[in-house]
Structures are given as C-alpha cells and as structure tokens.
Scaffold this motif. Structure first.
Motif, PDB file in Angstrom:
ATOM      1  N   PRO A   1       1.212  -1.560  -0.016  1.00 66.02           N
ATOM      2  CA  PRO A   1      -0.163  -0.245  -0.026  1.00 66.02           C
ATOM      3  C   PRO A   1       0.607   1.630   0.103  1.00 66.02           C
ATOM      4  CG  PRO A   1      -0.003  -1.051   1.904  1.00 66.02           C
ATOM      5  CD  PRO A   1       0.811  -1.748   1.192  1.00 66.02           C
TER       6      PRO A   1
ATOM      7  N   GLY B   1      -2.271  -1.911   5.516  1.00 64.96           N
ATOM      8  CA  GLY B   1      -3.395  -1.375   4.558  1.00 64.96           C
ATOM      9  C   GLY B   1      -3.342  -3.030   3.807  1.00 64.96           C
ATOM     10  N   ASP B   2      -3.614  -2.512   2.319  1.00 66.71           N
ATOM     11  CA  ASP B   2      -3.908  -3.729   1.675  1.00 66.71           C
ATOM     12  C   ASP B   2      -2.802  -4.448   0.540  1.00 66.71           C
ATOM     13  OD1 ASP B   2      -6.764  -4.125   2.164  1.00 66.71           O
ATOM     14  OD2 ASP B   2      -7.693  -1.926   0.513  1.00 66.71           O
ATOM     15  N   TYR B   3      -2.954  -5.386   0.792  1.00 65.84           N
ATOM     16  CA  TYR B   3      -1.651  -5.555  -0.123  1.00 65.84           C
ATOM     17  C   TYR B   3      -1.973  -6.863  -0.889  1.00 65.84           C
ATOM     18  CZ  TYR B   3       2.237  -4.565   3.048  1.00 65.84           C
ATOM     19  OH  TYR B   3       2.720  -3.232   3.895  1.00 65.84           O
TER      20      TYR B   3
ATOM     21  N   LYS C   1      -9.039  -3.417  -7.111  1.00 65.86           N
ATOM     22  CA  LYS C   1      -9.144  -2.552  -6.856  1.00 65.86           C
ATOM     23  C   LYS C   1     -10.176  -1.574  -6.696  1.00 65.86           C
ATOM     24  CE  LYS C   1      -4.368  -0.849  -5.621  1.00 65.86           C
ATOM     25  NZ  LYS C   1      -4.312   0.205  -5.670  1.00 65.86           N
TER      26      LYS C   1
ATOM     27  N   SER D   1      -5.101  -8.034   4.232  1.00 70.65           N
ATOM     28  CA  SER D   1      -4.984  -6.676   4.875  1.00 70.65           C
ATOM     29  C   SER D   1      -4.190  -6.492   6.554  1.00 70.65           C
ATOM     30  CB  SER D   1      -6.229  -5.965   4.996  1.00 70.65           C
ATOM     31  OG  SER D   1      -6.870  -6.140   3.668  1.00 70.65           O
TER      32      SER D   1
END
Lengths: 132, 1035
Positions: free
Chosen positions: B461, B522-524, B543, B568
């Motif tokens: 992220p 965050g989002d990976y 996404k 996440s």
C-alpha cells in the motif's frame, strides 16, 4: 689547459651530457614517474659534466671514469624507469589504452637511449687528448 | 695504438656493465609479471609435493563426468536449452513456427553472418577455431534444423562488396567481427560520435538478389553490440559508413530500408530477429501489420542460436519472457536523464583526473523507479488520477499527455507462446517473518505442448507523500514442465515477505536506531500475469472492480481481477526484517550531502519532479576530501597483533573429514583455531596477500596455502586468462581424476561459450540456471581453476549501458533469484563464484571513480536487493566491488557497504576483492583494508602510486604501528582462507602436501644471463682498470 685537444669522444660525451639534462626535464612530464629515476638522471648529468670539465683540466684517464659512471647511471635510470610503465605499455599494446598515456615516456626513453649510445661510443674513444 | 686498446677495454666494460644492469631490471620486471609469463608459456613457479604420509586422495569435490568431452557436450546442450527457453516471442500473426519442409527462408541482414554472440572483455564469447572448436550462427542452426536458405543473398553478403559495412571493433590489437563498440579505459570528456550499425544501404542489393528472395519467407536479423568499458551515447546519430539513426537504439535508415526490401521481396511473411541485449526501439515493427513476427534472441553465446532456431522452427515452443521493459523511446526512463558524462563544477586543477579519478559523477534521481517499476507505477497513478501522472513531464513517445500505451512497446516479463495457457491464482499465503507462497493452476488451453512461466507480483500500500513504493514488483516465479494440450499443473511459487517490504530511511526502531524495512498497514495485492503490466492490470481490476480505464498493450493480454488477491495488514511492522538494520548509505544521497542544491528525485507524490539532469555539482569540502582519496590514514595505535608465531598449524588442518576420509567442509568460522592459524602468518605475507590479488591470490608459505587463481568470466572462464582446459595443469597433477594433459584432443578448447545473462534471465527457469552453475563448476574442476568472476548482478539501470549483457535484468528480484541459482550450482562443485560489481556500477563511461549519488532506499531496493540473496545465503564465495564511488567514497572502501551491510546485516562470510586496480590512488589498499574490503586486484599497480607499495619498508613501518589496520587485515585473511578451505581449491591437497617454489626455465635462463653478464662485467672492468692504472702497463 691549453694543450688539451677537443676529441670526438669529448664531443660525443658533451652531447650525451646535454641529452641527459634534456632527459631529466622530459622525465618530469612522464605519467608514471619514479623519484629514483629522476635522481639517477641528475647524477648521470653531473657525472657527464664532471668528465668534460676534468678532461679539459686534467686529461689522462680519470675523466673517462666519470664518463663510464655517466653511461652506467643512464642505463640504470632507463632500467628503473621501465617498471612503472610496463602496466601502461601492456594496455596500450593490447589496444586498451591510448598511445597518449605513454607518449611522453617513449620520448624520454628514446632520448635516454640516444644519450647512452653516445656515451658508449665516447667511452670507446675517450674524452681526453693532447694537441699535437 | 695503446690508447685505442685502452679505449676498447673501457668501451667493453661500459657495454657489459650496461647489459648487466639491463638484465637485472629485466629479471625484476619478469618477476613482477611472473603469473602472466607463466600463463603465456605454460609454466609454473610452484609445485606441490607429497611426503607420502597421508592416505587421502585429496579430492574433495568430484566431477560427475568421466572425460572433458562430456563436460563440453553437456555445456553445448545446456546452452541450447537455455536459449530455447530464453528466446522471447514478442509478436506472431501465425508466421511462426516455420515449416522447414515447405518454406524457403531468405535471411536479411549482413549482421546475420557475423552476429554478436556475447560482449567484449569479461564475457567475450570465445572459441578456439584452430583446435577445432566452432561457433554456431543462426544461419548454421537453421540449416541444422533442415531449413532451406536462399543462398543468393547470402552470397552477396559474403562478397567483397559487403566488406566496408562489416562490423569489426579493434580490440587487443585484433579486429573482432560482430562488434562495433570499442572499449575505452581512459577518462572520457566527450561521447562517441558514431556507432557502426553494420548494415549496407538499399542500393547495395542487386536485382538478382531481390528477385531470388521473392516467394520466400523473410527473416530479418537486427543486431546491437555489447561491451565492457564502453557505453552507447544518446547523442550518437551516425554510422561511419553513412547510415543514420535518431538514437543508437532506434532502427537506422539502412535497417528500415532492409525491412522495406524484405517486405517487398518475400512471400508476405516477414520475421524479425533481435540479436541484442540492449533494448531497441521496435514500436514501428510491432505496429506494422506487414511485419509478421518479432523474436528476441539476445546474445546467446557460441551455441545458443541452436535454441533460437529450435523456437523458429517449432521444435520447441517458446517460453521465454523478456527481462527488461521494451520502451517505445529508449530514453524515456527517468534513469536516462542522468546517464553519461557529468562533471563536478570545480576550479581547474582542483581534481586530478589521472590520480583522483574524481571529476565525474551521476545522480540516480530515479530512486526505486527503475525499469518497469517506473512505467507500471506511473501507469497506476495515471489510471487512479494521482500525482500528476498523466501530465506532460517525462513524455517521450506520447502525443500530449503521458500515455502508457504510447510509452511502452512490450512490458517487462512479457512473452508469447505457440499455444495458449490459462493461469488461475488459487491461493496466496503471506506470512511476515515466515514462509510465504502462492499456488497457481496452469492449463494448456491451446493445441501445442509447451512450458508456461508463472510470475508472481506484489503491491504494497502506497501512502501519498510517504515512503516511495513501486505499484508492482516481482517477488517470485515458477515454470511448468512441458504441458500437453489440455494438461494442467499446479505451480507453487515460494517467496520471502521481506522482499515485499520497503526501506524507510526515517523510521526509528525500538532500539532507537534509524532506518528500517517496513510493511505499512493496509491492503497488499498479490497478482500473476504475463508480465508486470498484466499483473498490475489484474490488481487495478480488483481495486476498481472494473477494467474500463485499463490499457492493454499486447494482443493476448487477459485482465482478470480474480488473479489478484488482497491481503490486509492491520498494523505497521518496522521490526521483523530490521534486526541489525540501520542507515549506512546516507552519504550517497546528494540531497543529504548538498541540501542547498535542491536536487529533486522522482516521486509518486508528484511525477513532474526529478526529470532534470543534474549538471555541475560543486562538491563541498568533505566531499572533496574523499574525492582526493583521503579517507583513512595509518596511525600509531594499540600494541599490535601476533604474526609469524610458527606454531605449526597449516591450512589443511582446517579441513574437516569424516571417519571414512570424506570431505566435510571446514572448521567453523568462529572457531578460535582460525585465530591460531592466522597467528602463523607473517605480517609481510598478509600484506603481500592483500595487495596482490590480481590474477592470483598470493601463496602463504607459512600455512601451506598454494596459489589460488581468480579468473574473469560470467559466461565461462575468459580465454585470455584460462586459454584452455590444460592451461592450469602441470604434469605433477596428472594423478588427479579431472587432469587434462596437453595431448588431450580438447586441451585447448575455450570455455566462455554460454548465453549472456539477459538470455538466461529470460528463461525464468531456476533449474536451468542452477545447472549452468554446476557446469561452470565442472569447467572449474577440469580446468583446475577454482574461482570465477560472475555472475554480474548489477541492475540494468539504463539501456545505454553496453555492459548490460553481463547482468540479468532491470529487476532486482529476478537478478536476486537467478544469482542464487547459478551460485548454488557452482558451489556444489566447489567453484568459488564471485558476483560483481558491488555496487551501483551502472555505466561504463568514466566508470573509474564515478561518484554515484543515490538515495539509500533506492540503493537497497534496486541494486543491493539483486546481490542480497546470494550474499546473505552465502551461496557466493567471493564478491567483487565496483569501480565507482558510492557518494564520494570508493565502493570498495565504503565501510557502510562492505562491512555494515555486507558483513553485519547480511552475514556474508566469503571474501571481497576489488575490481582491477586501474586507479591506484582512489582504489588504494589503505582505504580498502580499513573499510573491511579485501584483496586488491592488481599485481603491481601500487608500485608507482603516491601512497606506495604496502610492502615497502616505509609503509611496513607504519603498518606495524597500526593495530586497527592489522586487525582488519587479519579479518580479511580469515574470510579468504575460510572460503578457500570450502572450495575445490583444496582438491589435491592433503595433510602431507607441501607447496614448493620452483624456478621455471625462463627464470633460470634470466638468472644465467644475470650471472653471465655480471661475471663478464667484472672481468672487463678488471681488465680495463689494470690496463689503465697499473704501473707495469704504463711502463
């Protein structure tokens, strides 16, 4: 002093001495310098000059001893000067370096070899002689 | 008459004395060049003798082959296999594969007759034609595969009419066909004004030749050279024969004419083959419907064109994927804005180009955004409307605003097949601090059997304005076996979560130190794809929930949101991968050294920044001090180390064997026995060992270390150093099982024949690469050569670096994985593989001393990551430092690099050696040793340096007083000896082996001349003196 003759050997020794002085100057522009070479060149020039002065003053064999020293010192200077540039020469001959990097050294070495040759011939002839 | 006689004696004395002096110096110089003379004459100055007390055969690493011919055959077969899998199919409208039974092929391009097989110098492809060895061109390989070639055009190319256009670089006093670049070893103040493409103009082609080509398939061969010590220049626009081009990587006028002729005189099938390791500008070929296919062959070595021909004829289905981005404009990468010749703005005479080699620099303003990490990250930001990504800054091929489809022709990792595959990302297991893996099901959905590469990418992220992050980065890959149509295979790609982390120079860890590997909360996203672009499109589709805004640049791209998995992380992690880590390269960042200069780097926060070339930097006083090479001084400190203890320990005592006498490696590095062994070494020996690692590591007689030679060659032992399998053997070794005597049919065959690294990288096949390492190891055993300077692990920072052929890729992770594989293979045979050039060696122009400025994050995530795997895992036994400086400190003497990161963070236990000392002042032994560097790659470069020979009386006195220096020296020696004991350099050595100094015939001859001239001189002098000064003579 007036009875001393200017011999061919004397002239050649004089040329060799002048060339030794020129070599000393030329050596300052060589890329890979060596302080021993520089010192030897100065000694060679001094020995040559001493031979000439003594020849004019004394005659006999003593001046020739200085001439011998002059020649051997020149050859020693040439020999010592080679080692630092061997690396560069190898790279130039193999095409990796430009000739410029050893140009000053070659000029010096050619001059020094000529000086030595003159000194050798002069040593055969001798620097002293008497007027007839 | 008497005077004449005396003169003769005097002159004779002078001549003989001069000859004596000359012979003494000749001997001295010959002694300095002993190694090279021995190599040239096939002699040796050392001999190993056995006292007969040991029963061991001393063979610790054994060959899997019975004869050297078997090794040669295995290498040829592997080279073919690597090229089969490393050849990349960019475009194919059905023209490929060729039908050898029905199609006649006209090969267009003069360069096809003398292609570029490899680079020049370190990775020169070399075969010994006189010994019966040959290279294989694509023409040869096509014929071998049964393809009928049109001979009319080939005859024209072979005629003298083509002679003026043939490429031939002058190198080592010889003309080298297939090369145009000329290595430059001296300071450059201007770039080359011409580059020889090597293709004749359109009017060269006769009507007969054109007529004969009609109704045949056209195969157009385009080539670009590669070489060490040379770079392409953006400003070069002409060819000495009148050809012209916009840039050397663009197609030239004659090449364009060649393609037009091929199109007009063919059966409608025009196939272009690219023989180049530098990325060319080929968008016009891609977009030209009359060009049927494009195939990238790279520089495939002596036998690799067989693999290319196998792909062209369909004997093998292509499975290669390109290891670099093929940008539309070769100068569009941020790195290209600061590549080439940049000079410090200092008053004349401040820096001496000859000694300091500190007049030039580059600023790597791109930071982490190298190759696809720039193009794909900017693409994501353009799609998401972030950071002015779709503005006009950095536009090179787009009309107006920046547009990915215009800027990129073929993305990193792209490659086609003759069949189609479906790849499904089934699962991703992402474990911070543990093992991570992804499983991918691959199905051959076409009708031709073939292999498929699974590429796994990650996105961490990005926080606007925070730590720079690439929108996509390769973390691992795998390759299927040959899948029959309809067949499936599940591929597991293992990866290390630490390579997903980003380096934050400002992070402060729990222990209070600054600098850490971080994983933000965050989002990976983890995604697969046929290249980086397809992978990021999958991420973006996941996404955004749609592919509406997404851009495809290849006709077979499939966007599938299901092939991206989101994981996440709730809390930011700055500790897991940061144990012992802190900032060590801050002095390489020009923004920190000269903040007032206001240099801008590329940033996702604002893509308009960082595009300006950084001209005319004025170094401050501290920088100038380093540029004058005044980094470390010898001082008087401590009470000295123990040297020359004569305690009887020998290196062989450090070898471990089991009860059956089988080799078990060495005593552990931290065992105190090593210190006892090292106490045996004399200080003079240690210093001589450190300063003379050129060609050979010096023997250390006090502990029985024989000569250990080090050789160049990422594609095999370079032939000017190991000119054949027999070169390093002596008759006394004839009882060793891999001995190759001079009478062996293959005794003088050359070894550097393998495909170059970009071709190897394009295979995406670690098994093949590990096998390549094993066969390098076999060469090592059969050539009695224990170390190899390879692989090259520098990044392809800029395509104009013509040494990219020695490095794998623009991507540090692909480099990392390939480096590990090849070194693992070499190590298994006891070969000491030595990756190079550590680090930031990104250009060849003015490579000596170039001050390379880069952010610490950029250095660690791009270049250093490429080296990290192989050095951290100790798969490599040696590492060569680079010619350049990091910041203003020479890389081989940068303590942060060679001690803090290499030794302390990574735990590397192999040896370090400098690159060739061609700047004795800035690469000086004092700085190298103090910084924790290693051997200095020279034989005599320090003799004439200002700092002087370390073994000189003056320097030895200083060293004897400096305990810190001695400790560093000892530590360096310990790493070296430990490595040797773990290598096949120990083969043939047993407990009763003694290394004896012997005099080869040339040394004996020189000694005889010395004595001869000496005695004659004495005699002549005596004769002269007696004649001149004795009273008797005078009378």
């Amino acid at each position: 002093m007036n009875n001393k003759k200017i011999t061919t050997g004397f002239v050649l020794a004089a040329v060799s001495t002048v060339l030794a002085i020129v070599c000393t100057i030329l050596y300052r522009s060589v890329a890979q310098q060596d302080s021993t070479t520089f010192t030897l060149l100065i000694f060679a020039a001094v020995a040559g000059a001493a031979a000439l002065i003594l020849a004019l003053m004394l005659g006999k064999e003593i001046p020739n001893l200085f001439l011998i020293a002059h020649a051997i010192l020149l050859m020693t200077a040439i020999g010592i000067s080679i080692a630092p540039v061997v690396n560069d020469m190898g790279l130039v001959f193999s095409g990796l370096y430009q000739m410029d990097i050893i140009k000053a050294y070659i000029t010096f070495a050619v001059c020094a070899c000529i000086a030595w040759l003159f000194a050798v011939v002069a040593s055969f002839l001798g620097v002293t002689g008497k007027k007839a | 008459m008497k005077a004449k006689k005396l003169g003769l004696k005097r002159g004779l004395a002078v001549v003989l004395a001069s000859l004596f002096v000359l012979s003494l110096f000749a001997s001295s110089i010959a002694h300095t060049w002993e190694t090279k003379i021995n190599t040239f004459l096939g002699t040796s100055s050392y001999e190993t003798v056995k006292t007969g007390e040991s029963t061991s055969d001393g063979i610790y690493f054994k060959s899997e082959f019975k004869t050297v011919k078997e090794v040669i055959d295995a290498k040829e077969a592997l080279a073919r296999e690597i090229s089969q899998e490393g050849t990349v199919l960019f475009k194919n409208d059905g023209a490929l594969p060729l039908n050898a039974e029905t199609e006649k092929v006209t090969v267009w391009g003069l360069n096809a007759l003398a292609p570029t097989f490899g680079g020049l110098i370190g990775s020169t492809t070399s075969v010994n034609y006189e010994a019966g060895q040959t290279t294989v061109t694509l023409l040869d390989a096509l014929k071998e595969n049964g393809v009928a070639l049109n001979d009319t055009l080939l005859s024209l190319y072979s005629s003298s009419a083509a002679d003026p256009y043939r490429r031939k670089a002058a190198f080592f006093g010889q003309e080298v066909p297939g090369h145009s670049l000329i290595p430059v070893f001296w300071p450059m103040f201007e770039t080359a004004d011409s580059y020889m493409i090597g293709e004749p103009p359109a009017d060269f082609y006769t009507q007969d030749a054109l007529d004969a080509a009609k109704d045949t398939t056209a195969l157009v061969f385009l080539s670009r050279d590669s070489s060490e010590a040379s770079d392409y220049a953006v400003s070069t626009m002409k060819d000495p024969n009148g050809d012209q081009f916009e840039r050397p990587m663009a197609l030239s006028a004659n090449e364009k004419a060649l393609i037009e002729l091929a199109k007009a005189n063919s059966n409608g099938k025009v196939i272009v083959v690219l023989n180049s390791d530098v990325t060319m500008e080929i968008a016009e070929l891609k977009n030209d419907p009359a060009v049927s296919a494009i195939v990238w062959a790279g520089l495939p070595g002596a036998y690799g064109f067989r693999g290319v021909a196998d792909v062209l004829t369909g004997a093998v289905n292509p499975s290669g994927h390109i290891a670099d981005t093929y940008a539309t404009s070769s100068i569009s990468a941020p790195s290209m804005q600061n590549f080439g010749l940049f000079f410090f703005d200092v008053p004349e005479g401040t820096l001496d180009p000859a000694n300091d080699k500190g007049n030039w620099y580059i600023v790597e303003t791109e930071g982490i955004y190298v190759g696809y990490k720039y193009y794909e990250t900017r693409y994501e930001d353009a799609v998401l409307g972030q950071g002015n990504a779709d503005g006009t800054s950095g536009v090179f091929a787009s009309a107006g605003n920046w547009d990915y489809a215009s800027e990129v022709t073929y993305p990193f990792g792209y490659g086609k097949s003759y069949t189609t595959f479906e790849q499904v990302l089934e699962s991703v297991d992402f474990n911070i601090g543990g093992e991570s893996k992804a499983t991918v099901k691959v199905t051959n959905t076409g009708d031709v059997a073939g292999k498929s590469v699974v590429q796994l990418y990650a996105q961490a992220p990005y926080i606007q304005g925070g730590v720079e992050k690439s929108a996509i980065q390769l973390v691992g890959f795998g390759k299927t076996a040959v899948l029959a149509p309809g067949a499936s295979e599940t591929v597991t790609v293992e990866f290390d979560a630490k390579y997903v982390a980003s380096y934050d120079e400002n992070a402060v860890k729990a222990d209070g130190t600054q600098g850490a590997w971080i994983l933000d909360a965050g989002d990976y996203y983890f995604a697969i794809g046929n290249g980086a672009h397809e992978a990021i499109n999958n991420v973006l589709a996941a996404k955004l929930g749609s592919d509406e805004k997404l851009v495809k640049v290849t006709d077979d791209e499939v966007i599938n949101a299901d092939n991206a998995k989101k994981i996440s992380i709730e809390a930011k992690d700055i500790e897991t991968y940061s144990a012992g880590v802190r900032n060590h390269l801050q002095d390489g960042d020009i923004r920190k050294l000269l903040p007032e200069r206001g240099v801008e780097y590329i940033t996702r926060a604002d893509w308009t920044k960082g595009w300006e070339p950084v001209w005319g930097i004025s170094p401050n006083e501290a920088m100038l001090k380093n540029l004058h090479n005044q980094v470390f001084e010898l001082t008087e400190n401590g009470s000295g180390e123990t040297w020359g203890a004569a305690n009887g320990m020998r290196l062989i005592d450090m070898v471990l064997v089991d009860d059956n006498g089988n080799y078990q490696g060495s005593i552990a590095l931290d065992d105190p026995l090593w210190d006892t062994l090292l106490e045996n070494v004399t200080l003079e020996e240690a210093v001589a060992f450190m300063k003379g690692a050129g060609g050979n590591f010096e023997p250390i007689n006090s502990i029985g270390l024989q000569v250990v030679a080090i050789y160049d060659g990422p594609v095999g032992f370079v032939s000017d150093q190991v000119p054949g399998y027999t070169a390093n053997w002596t008759a006394s070794d004839s009882d060793e099982p891999t001995y190759v005597g001079p009478d062996n049919e293959y005794a003088n065959w050359h070894m550097p024949t393998m495909p170059t690294e970009p071709v190897v990288a394009a295979t995406f096949n670690t098994e093949l690469v590990e096998r390549e390492g094993e066969l390098f190891g076999e060469d090592s055993l059969w050539a009695n050569a224990s170390s190899l300077f390879g692989p090259g692990l520098n990044n392809h920072r800029a395509t104009y670096c013509s040494r990219n052929h020695e490095y794998y890729s623009e991507d540090s992770m692909l480099t990392n994985i390939m480096g590990v594989a090849v070194c693992k293979g070499g190590k298994s045979k006891g070969l000491m593989m030595e990756p190079k050039h550590f680090a930031m060696n990104h250009q060849e122009a003015n490579r000596s001393g170039t001050a390379t400025f880069i952010s610490e994050q950029g250095a660690r995530e791009t270049e250093l990551r490429g080296f990290q795997g192989v050095l951290e895992g100790n798969y490599a036994q040696g590492v060569m430092t680079a010619f350049n400086r990091l910041g203003t400190v020479y890389s081989g003497a940068h303590r942060g690099l060679v001690t803090e990161i290499l030794r302390n963070e990574w735990g590397y236990t192999g040896y370090v050696v400098t690159d060739m000392i061609n700047g004795a002042e800035y690469m000086n032994w004092r700085d190298v040793t103090f910084a924790g560097g290693g051997g200095c790659l020279t034989e005599n470069a320090y003799d004439s340096s200002i700092i002087g020979d370390p073994n000189s009386a003056e320097n030895m006195k200083l060293i004897q007083k400096d305990t810190v220096f001695q400790q560093e020296l000892k530590q360096m020696l310990k790493y070296d000896l430990y490595t040797f004991v773990n290598s096949n350099a120990m083969n043939g050595i047993t407990g009763d082996t003694r290394v004896v100094r012997v005099h080869p015939w040339w040394e004996t001859a020189l000694t005889a001349v010395n004595w001869g001239t000496g005695i004659l001189t004495l005699a002549a002098c005596a004769w002269y003196v007696v004649s001149a000064f004795s009273k008797k003579e005078k009378k």
